[in-house]
Design a protein around this motif. Sequence first.
Motif, PDB file in Angstrom:
ATOM      1  N   TRP A 167       7.545 -31.771 -41.056  1.00 21.01           N
ATOM      2  CA  TRP A 167       7.695 -32.960 -41.917  1.00 21.01           C
ATOM      3  C   TRP A 167       7.722 -32.776 -43.486  1.00 21.01           C
ATOM      4  O   TRP A 167       8.495 -33.149 -44.069  1.00 21.01           O
ATOM      5  CB  TRP A 167       6.946 -34.156 -41.494  1.00 21.01           C
ATOM      6  CG  TRP A 167       7.318 -35.328 -41.893  1.00 21.01           C
ATOM      7  CD1 TRP A 167       6.839 -36.251 -42.939  1.00 21.01           C
ATOM      8  CD2 TRP A 167       8.261 -36.251 -41.304  1.00 21.01           C
ATOM      9  NE1 TRP A 167       7.293 -37.472 -42.922  1.00 21.01           N
ATOM     10  CE2 TRP A 167       8.334 -37.501 -41.946  1.00 21.01           C
ATOM     11  CE3 TRP A 167       9.193 -36.218 -40.277  1.00 21.01           C
ATOM     12  CZ2 TRP A 167       9.123 -38.353 -41.780  1.00 21.01           C
ATOM     13  CZ3 TRP A 167      10.070 -37.206 -39.920  1.00 21.01           C
ATOM     14  CH2 TRP A 167       9.992 -38.356 -40.924  1.00 21.01           C
ATOM     15  N   LEU A 201      13.287 -42.775 -39.038  1.00 25.22           N
ATOM     16  CA  LEU A 201      12.496 -41.533 -38.522  1.00 25.22           C
ATOM     17  C   LEU A 201      13.150 -40.314 -38.773  1.00 25.22           C
ATOM     18  O   LEU A 201      12.368 -39.444 -38.518  1.00 25.22           O
ATOM     19  CB  LEU A 201      12.158 -41.978 -36.942  1.00 25.22           C
ATOM     20  CG  LEU A 201      11.390 -41.173 -36.434  1.00 25.22           C
ATOM     21  CD1 LEU A 201       9.821 -41.384 -36.989  1.00 25.22           C
ATOM     22  CD2 LEU A 201      11.192 -41.669 -34.869  1.00 25.22           C
ATOM     23  N   LYS A 228      -2.382 -35.184 -58.027  1.00 23.89           N
ATOM     24  CA  LYS A 228      -1.778 -35.701 -57.056  1.00 23.89           C
ATOM     25  C   LYS A 228      -1.779 -37.382 -57.497  1.00 23.89           C
ATOM     26  O   LYS A 228      -0.737 -37.943 -57.098  1.00 23.89           O
ATOM     27  CB  LYS A 228      -2.988 -35.698 -55.911  1.00 23.89           C
ATOM     28  CG  LYS A 228      -2.555 -36.411 -54.655  1.00 23.89           C
ATOM     29  CD  LYS A 228      -3.821 -36.817 -53.776  1.00 23.89           C
ATOM     30  CE  LYS A 228      -3.521 -37.695 -52.899  1.00 23.89           C
ATOM     31  NZ  LYS A 228      -4.707 -38.844 -52.576  1.00 23.89           N
ATOM     32  N   TYR A 276       7.085 -38.303 -53.503  1.00 20.64           N
ATOM     33  CA  TYR A 276       6.704 -37.304 -52.318  1.00 20.64           C
ATOM     34  C   TYR A 276       7.504 -36.142 -52.182  1.00 20.64           C
ATOM     35  O   TYR A 276       6.805 -34.975 -51.746  1.00 20.64           O
ATOM     36  CB  TYR A 276       6.701 -38.348 -51.085  1.00 20.64           C
ATOM     37  CG  TYR A 276       5.397 -39.187 -50.977  1.00 20.64           C
ATOM     38  CD1 TYR A 276       4.349 -38.834 -50.618  1.00 20.64           C
ATOM     39  CD2 TYR A 276       5.756 -40.545 -51.178  1.00 20.64           C
ATOM     40  CE1 TYR A 276       3.158 -39.435 -50.574  1.00 20.64           C
ATOM     41  CE2 TYR A 276       4.875 -41.425 -51.125  1.00 20.64           C
ATOM     42  CZ  TYR A 276       3.493 -41.148 -50.822  1.00 20.64           C
ATOM     43  OH  TYR A 276       2.624 -42.098 -50.879  1.00 20.64           O
ATOM     44  N   MET A 309       5.104 -32.782 -51.602  1.00 17.17           N
ATOM     45  CA  MET A 309       5.298 -31.822 -50.916  1.00 17.17           C
ATOM     46  C   MET A 309       5.716 -30.680 -51.039  1.00 17.17           C
ATOM     47  O   MET A 309       5.262 -29.465 -50.465  1.00 17.17           O
ATOM     48  CB  MET A 309       6.353 -32.528 -49.757  1.00 17.17           C
ATOM     49  CG  MET A 309       5.780 -33.733 -48.800  1.00 17.17           C
ATOM     50  SD  MET A 309       4.218 -33.446 -47.955  1.00 17.17           S
ATOM     51  CE  MET A 309       3.118 -34.470 -49.152  1.00 17.17           C
ATOM     52  N   THR A 339      -1.519 -37.448 -46.878  1.00 22.01           N
ATOM     53  CA  THR A 339      -1.179 -38.890 -47.559  1.00 22.01           C
ATOM     54  C   THR A 339       0.170 -39.155 -47.539  1.00 22.01           C
ATOM     55  O   THR A 339       0.472 -40.517 -47.219  1.00 22.01           O
ATOM     56  CB  THR A 339      -1.635 -38.504 -49.104  1.00 22.01           C
ATOM     57  OG1 THR A 339      -2.850 -37.888 -49.308  1.00 22.01           O
ATOM     58  CG2 THR A 339      -1.437 -39.536 -49.829  1.00 22.01           C
ATOM     59  N   TRP A 340       0.910 -38.399 -47.157  1.00 19.98           N
ATOM     60  CA  TRP A 340       2.364 -38.681 -46.998  1.00 19.98           C
ATOM     61  C   TRP A 340       2.525 -39.089 -45.365  1.00 19.98           C
ATOM     62  O   TRP A 340       3.326 -40.076 -45.354  1.00 19.98           O
ATOM     63  CB  TRP A 340       3.203 -37.487 -47.140  1.00 19.98           C
ATOM     64  CG  TRP A 340       4.721 -37.202 -46.897  1.00 19.98           C
ATOM     65  CD1 TRP A 340       5.263 -36.209 -46.337  1.00 19.98           C
ATOM     66  CD2 TRP A 340       5.603 -38.272 -46.925  1.00 19.98           C
ATOM     67  NE1 TRP A 340       6.584 -36.594 -46.226  1.00 19.98           N
ATOM     68  CE2 TRP A 340       6.884 -37.938 -46.730  1.00 19.98           C
ATOM     69  CE3 TRP A 340       5.704 -39.365 -47.626  1.00 19.98           C
ATOM     70  CZ2 TRP A 340       7.881 -38.674 -46.717  1.00 19.98           C
ATOM     71  CZ3 TRP A 340       6.992 -40.389 -47.707  1.00 19.98           C
ATOM     72  CH2 TRP A 340       7.981 -39.798 -47.139  1.00 19.98           C
ATOM     73  N   LEU A 341       1.784 -38.283 -44.597  1.00 20.66           N
ATOM     74  CA  LEU A 341       2.209 -38.929 -43.114  1.00 20.66           C
ATOM     75  C   LEU A 341       1.504 -40.324 -43.060  1.00 20.66           C
ATOM     76  O   LEU A 341       1.968 -41.028 -42.322  1.00 20.66           O
ATOM     77  CB  LEU A 341       1.247 -38.063 -42.172  1.00 20.66           C
ATOM     78  CG  LEU A 341       1.739 -36.714 -41.861  1.00 20.66           C
ATOM     79  CD1 LEU A 341       0.905 -35.734 -41.079  1.00 20.66           C
ATOM     80  CD2 LEU A 341       3.293 -36.423 -41.623  1.00 20.66           C
ATOM     81  N   LEU A 380       5.249 -40.775 -41.740  1.00 19.92           N
ATOM     82  CA  LEU A 380       5.937 -40.493 -40.381  1.00 19.92           C
ATOM     83  C   LEU A 380       4.940 -41.495 -39.553  1.00 19.92           C
ATOM     84  O   LEU A 380       5.423 -41.921 -38.518  1.00 19.92           O
ATOM     85  CB  LEU A 380       5.670 -39.096 -39.995  1.00 19.92           C
ATOM     86  CG  LEU A 380       5.730 -38.456 -38.536  1.00 19.92           C
ATOM     87  CD1 LEU A 380       7.113 -38.693 -38.448  1.00 19.92           C
ATOM     88  CD2 LEU A 380       5.409 -36.913 -38.625  1.00 19.92           C
TER      89      LEU A 380
END
Lengths: 299, 300
Positions: free
Chosen positions: A52, A69, A255, A262, A266, B135-137, B144
């Motif tokens: 992800w 999703l 952060k 994002y 990531m 943090t993203w999840l 997600l």
Amino acid sequence: MATTATAVRPRRRPSREPAGSPLLLGHGRLPRVLAGTALTVLAAVWLLPFLWAVATSLQSEQDVSKPGLSPFKGAFTLSAYEQILERGNVVLWAANSFLVAGLVTLITVAISTLAAYGFSRGTFRGRRGLMAVTVAAVMVPPQLLVVPLFEQMLMFNLVDTYAAMILPQVVAPMMVFILKRFFDGIPRELEDAARLDGASEVRVFRSVVLPLSRPIVAAVSIFVFIGAWNNFLWPFIVINDPGLMTLPVGLATVKDAFGIQYAQSMASALLAALPLVVVFLLFQRRIVSSVATTGLGGS
Amino acid sequence: MPTGERPLSPPPRRGSRRRGPGLLFVLPFAVPFVLFLVWPVVQGVWMSFTDSSLALRDTSFVGFDNYAEAFGDPDVWSSLGNTVLFTALSSIPLVLVALVMALLVHSGLAGQWVWRLSFFVPYLLPVTVVTLIWTWLYQPDIGLGNELLTTLGFEPVGWLSDEAVAMWSVAALTVWWTVGFNFLLYLAALQSLPTTYDEAAALDGAGAWRRLWSVTLPQLRRTTVLVSMLQILASLKVFDQIYILTKGGPNGSTRPILEYVYDVGFTGYRLGYASAVSYVFFALVIVVSLAQLRLFRQED
């Protein structure tokens, strides 16, 4: 714990991987299918966060914030990586991490091996007392030391230096303990033979003991390196200069600055993860067997 | 320790003991050990009896005032409670999931290195990387976690904003991140088990489940004791991931005791009080260690 001396003895294993125990699943087909399914599901759950993150890092910020999703909501782009690398900090922090973790490992392994051998074979007074204090020190949570250590660094005028990050980390009583147990398991006869031949103590250590200890020294090095690479609290407290920060500290400070970007978060997370993952892929078998070598695994 | 009589060796010189490495071997470790561990421990005890502060250079002795204050401080109790809750929520799955993973991987299915890689690699990640990913999840709108829930028809969850949920979210992250180490300990133990008992039981007609329960798991007892003890001590020391992920929030519901020490010492500048609180915590760690030792000794 006391009986591990034999489990720890270096031994030459056949080079093939241990195949595990086929007995555990019996001969039926059903248990194999069930176990295979369970493994696949678990592995998928464990890999999902990575995948992800990878998918997110390869999109533009606008596409990332679309609902849905699907991991890929827009066009493929490397812009997040480009922006991170342009800013340059991640590369600098990775270099700092390598410098700090590398030196910590080098110094820790050198002084711990010497000390463990001294504790195992030494003839000086106070040996048992000092070893007892070292073993007791395993219990002290490193976080407990943070406040007085910081005072100490202020006193020595070391705040915001590499030395402040490195020096307190080289004290690893657990590693001394593991190494001493290993040395206790090596028969003394070899050393005594060398001593009778007139070898100095340093020479006995270097030419007789160290060659026998390669697997345990490798194991200790790997764990010290991982620990130092990932250490957060101490460098976070003792370093304020962004130019000296290690990866974990640097990323934590940006952060909040990233806000909701994002894709960039990531991308920087994955860039920061890359070095150790590559090291792991290269030394995978060694790392797995090293756990057994330290005597922590078996009993 | 027996000093082996060796008739062939020359008689030792008078007054000289058996040869062996001297104090010089230990010194390079002992000096930093005393300087960076023993001294700070002692100095911390001293500081805990003073009003030492980062802002003021003048300190004075205050006796047991800091300790008295700590025991009456509701923040100390709530952060200790959070620490214990986190330890319970993380340790149990960290031992059980690791055991299941190791048993499955050890059962000899193909693709060993893929499984090992999947389970162990998170352990290699720096804490900041782990928290960035999670943090993203846990992102409330497009993360997600909530995308999955809404797709399946459930209500979205305030992973990090709901006081009742946040600690569970932190524990889930921690299990994902660190289970690999326990998994390796179990795998190493399994690989060093003798197969003879298993084979004997199989010859006697014991089925796979039976052998798992009656042969393999009992043989893993010592490893389980070791893994649980190490895990509980590690979980009690939680700080990094919580500090980065939630800063102890929402509303202090995830703040562990070590974050309180950090807040008091480095944000509130009260180093003396912070030392006292950290020694209260150390006392807890020692009590838990001794209790574990007793418990597991008695069972043996």
